[in-house]
Design an enzyme around this catalytic site. Structure first.
Site, PDB file in Angstrom:
ATOM      1  N   TYR A 252     -56.162   9.034  14.429  1.00  0.00           N
ATOM      2  CA  TYR A 252     -55.237   8.526  13.412  1.00  0.00           C
ATOM      3  C   TYR A 252     -53.806   8.520  13.910  1.00  0.00           C
ATOM      4  O   TYR A 252     -52.947   7.871  13.328  1.00  0.00           O
ATOM      5  CB  TYR A 252     -55.300   9.380  12.139  1.00  0.00           C
ATOM      6  CG  TYR A 252     -56.615   9.382  11.411  1.00  0.00           C
ATOM      7  CD1 TYR A 252     -57.695   8.594  11.814  1.00  0.00           C
ATOM      8  CD2 TYR A 252     -56.795  10.189  10.298  1.00  0.00           C
ATOM      9  CE1 TYR A 252     -58.903   8.622  11.140  1.00  0.00           C
ATOM     10  CE2 TYR A 252     -57.994  10.217   9.609  1.00  0.00           C
ATOM     11  CZ  TYR A 252     -59.045   9.442  10.034  1.00  0.00           C
ATOM     12  OH  TYR A 252     -60.238   9.478   9.352  1.00  0.00           O
TER      13      TYR A 252
ATOM     14  N   HIS B 237     -65.832  13.161  15.917  1.00  0.00           N
ATOM     15  CA  HIS B 237     -65.551  11.989  15.098  1.00  0.00           C
ATOM     16  C   HIS B 237     -66.636  10.912  15.169  1.00  0.00           C
ATOM     17  O   HIS B 237     -67.001  10.317  14.169  1.00  0.00           O
ATOM     18  CB  HIS B 237     -64.202  11.396  15.508  1.00  0.00           C
ATOM     19  CG  HIS B 237     -63.552  10.574  14.443  1.00  0.00           C
ATOM     20  ND1 HIS B 237     -62.203  10.288  14.444  1.00  0.00           N
ATOM     21  CD2 HIS B 237     -64.049   9.969  13.329  1.00  0.00           C
ATOM     22  CE1 HIS B 237     -61.909   9.553  13.383  1.00  0.00           C
ATOM     23  NE2 HIS B 237     -63.011   9.340  12.702  1.00  0.00           N
TER      24      HIS B 237
END
Length: 270
Positions: A43, A103
């Site tokens: 992010y 992730h």
């Protein structure tokens, strides 16, 4: 409800630009009552999320903080996975997180290399819990066979247009928490007739109905993204919305199936 003390509703912090906004957004979320913040290495906002945590009057020990490492393009040699984990902690400005996820099980991810490094981080107290993200049931089973640390959570897309029955059932069967990202399907749920009908019945918003439906499942939490105080307050109020059996049945009857995060390297596309 989620296991242990993870709050059932958290703040998702992904954005494609203006990453600096998450300093103020995290501070606002904590001010209105959120105690669960989710971010990730990719992010590119962990530094700002950490600043938001430090600038808040809420004690760090009262906030559930999750982040994720990713192993798409860096060969996961023995020293590189710990470096990725330490990088997340450094950017957040913390000694430990409450939950550390892998992730994606994609690219150069290798369970026999990545997961032992997660065990080491768990044993060293760098994370209180270990999680996975965007896995299939088969990949979850494979990972659980390798991990020494108990699997605490699996994060994947879930909303009324993608109910993820198999993944939710897997979480319930193995007693870990399923964490729903994109729980509003990027707004697609707002115009679904069944959701609007339930919202009108309860004088609620479609977003609140969708979040209440998600968190009505055992072992399921949600992390909606929001940047305004009003939307954060509305999302948090979804925890007080009690849907009855007719409401749940109506939402379950929705026959649309739409995935809003459908990257080609996602394991469901293999």
């Amino acid at each position: 409800m989620p296991r242990d003390d993870m709050p059932p509703l958290g703040l998702g912090t992904y954005s494609e630009d203006d990453r600096e906004q998450w300093t103020d957004n995290v501070g606002t979320a904590l001010d209105v009552g959120f105690r669960h913040v989710d971010t990730a290495q990719v992010y590119e906002n962990e530094r700002y999320v950490g600043e938001g945590l430090r600038s808040s009057a809420v004690d760090r020990d009262d906030v559930w903080l999750s982040t994720k490492t990713v192993h798409h393009d860096v060969p996961p040699e023995a020293d590189q996975v710990p470096d990725a984990i330490d990088g997340c902690l450094d950017r957040l400005g913390v000694d430990a997180v409450d939950l550390l996820y892998v992730h994606w099980p994609s690219g150069v991810y290798d369970h026999e290399t990545v997961l032992p490094a997660y065990d080491d981080a768990y044993d060293a107290g760098k994370t209180r819990h270990v999680g996975l993200s965007n896995f299939t049931p088969e990949l979850l089973d494979e990972a659980m066979d390798v991990l020494d640390a108990p699997l605490f959570a699996h994060q994947a897309e879930m909303h009324p247009l993608l109910p993820q029955d198999d993944l939710v059932a897997h979480a319930q069967a193995h007693d870990y928490t399923f964490v729903a990202y994109s729980p509003l399907a990027k707004g697609a749920v707002f115009d679904v007739p069944e959701i609007r009908e339930v919202a009108e019945k309860h004088d609620a918003t479609p977003a609140q109905v969708s979040l209440a439906w998600i968190t009505s499942h055992d072992n399921v939490a949600a992390i909606p993204k929001a940047s305004s105080r009003e939307h954060m307050q509305q999302n948090l109020a979804a925890l007080d919305l009690e849907l009855d059996d007719d409401d749940l049945a109506l939402i379950d009857s929705i026959d649309r199936r739409e995935r809003v995060i459908d990257l080609e390297f996602g394991p469901w596309n293999w």
